[in-house]
Scaffold this active site. Structure first.
Site, PDB file in Angstrom:
ATOM      1  N   LYS A  83      17.742   3.411  20.007  1.00 26.67           N
ATOM      2  CA  LYS A  83      17.459   2.761  18.723  1.00 26.67           C
ATOM      3  C   LYS A  83      18.764   2.147  18.221  1.00 26.67           C
ATOM      4  O   LYS A  83      19.781   2.851  18.106  1.00 26.67           O
ATOM      5  CB  LYS A  83      17.025   3.824  17.725  1.00 26.67           C
ATOM      6  CG  LYS A  83      15.679   3.590  17.127  1.00 26.67           C
ATOM      7  CD  LYS A  83      15.461   4.667  16.087  1.00 26.67           C
ATOM      8  CE  LYS A  83      14.106   4.572  15.510  1.00 26.67           C
ATOM      9  NZ  LYS A  83      13.920   5.567  14.449  1.00 26.67           N
TER      10      LYS A  83
HETATM   11  C1  E4P Z   1      11.377   4.781  12.447  1.00 21.78           C
HETATM   12  O1  E4P Z   1      11.584   4.769  13.643  1.00 21.78           O
HETATM   13  C2  E4P Z   1      12.031   5.656  11.458  1.00 21.78           C
HETATM   14  O2  E4P Z   1      12.410   6.856  12.099  1.00 21.78           O
HETATM   15  C3  E4P Z   1      11.123   6.067  10.333  1.00 21.78           C
HETATM   16  O3  E4P Z   1       9.830   5.549  10.476  1.00 21.78           O
HETATM   17  C4  E4P Z   1      11.740   5.918   8.987  1.00 21.78           C
HETATM   18  O4  E4P Z   1      10.819   6.332   8.027  1.00 21.78           O
HETATM   19  P1  E4P Z   1      11.232   6.694   6.522  1.00 21.78           P
HETATM   20  O5  E4P Z   1      11.311   5.428   5.755  1.00 21.78           O
HETATM   21  O6  E4P Z   1      10.101   7.555   6.039  1.00 21.78           O
HETATM   22  O7  E4P Z   1      12.536   7.426   6.590  1.00 21.78           O
END
Ligand code: E4P
Length: 215
Positions: A83
């Protein structure tokens, strides 16, 4: 629609795998910080449990360092996807990693052009964060629709992961749009499975079944 679980919690991942609805996992530094295991051990165990891509976030901010970090993270499991946040340095790293065959999920996507640029650079996945946009009264799902249209217009081989999902309605909307993937926090998945009429119906069936005569 493929379902990824947005967690680094092994118990949650095990349950989702048992339910047969876990096509992959996404983690991020916040999710990983909630767990007790050493980071490398945790990721290796997640990779072992999950029969699909496991996103692990690189935390370096300069392209050269992101690339080095990504190469190391990729060794933690065959199904690791790196990521990388959508920045200028991130884009440079995506290009190099894609050429090396390392899959990248570009994270923190908040505009359709960010998604187009990430896909052009070679990202395998892009993650628009719908909940965080909804939080600031921008319609998150409209962004997903735009990204899907743009990637489709140019036949770019990049899957859309609907991220930052807050409730089951987000899942319905993502599926109606035909999104490739939704990454779902475990409690949202639990909620999505339930309906009060299912519970009432089951209770009634079991009560009536107890009155059935047998030989
Ligand atoms: C995506 O890959 C992220 O890990 C995640 O969806 C972030 O979500 P949040 O806005 O609830 O922290």
């Amino acid at each position: 629609m493929k379902i990824f679980i947005d967690t680094a919690n092994l118990d949650q991942i095990k349950k989702a795998v048992e339910w047969g609805v876990c096509d992959g996992v996404t983690t991020n530094p916040t999710l990983v910080s909630k767990e007790n295991l050493p980071f490398e051990e945790l990721i290796q165990e997640i990779c072992r449990l999950v029969p699909g891509p496991v996103s692990v976030e690189a935390v370096s901010t300069q392209a050269g360092e992101i690339i080095q970090e990504a190469r190391g993270l990729a060794k933690l499991g065959e199904n690791v996807v790196i990521k990388i946040p959508m920045t200028e340095e991130g884009i440079k790293a995506i290009r190099v990693l894609a050429m090396e065959g390392i899959q990248v999920n570009t994270t923190l996507i908040f505009s359709p052009i960010q998604a187009l640029l990430a896909a052009k650079a070679g990202a395998r996945f892009v993650s628009p964060f719908v909940g965080r946009l909804d939080d600031i009264t921008h319609e998150g799902m409209a962004l997903v629709e735009q990204i899907m249209a743009i990637l489709n217009n140019y036949g770019l081989d990049c899957e859309v992961i609907v991220a930052s999902i807050r409730h089951p309605l987000h899942l319905v909307e993502a599926a109606l749009l035909g999104a490739d993937i939704a990454t779902v926090p475990f409690p949202v998945l639990e909620k999505a499975m339930k309906h009060p009429l299912t519970d009432i119906g089951l209770e009634r069936f079991l009560r009536d079944w107890s009155k059935v005569k047998h030989k």
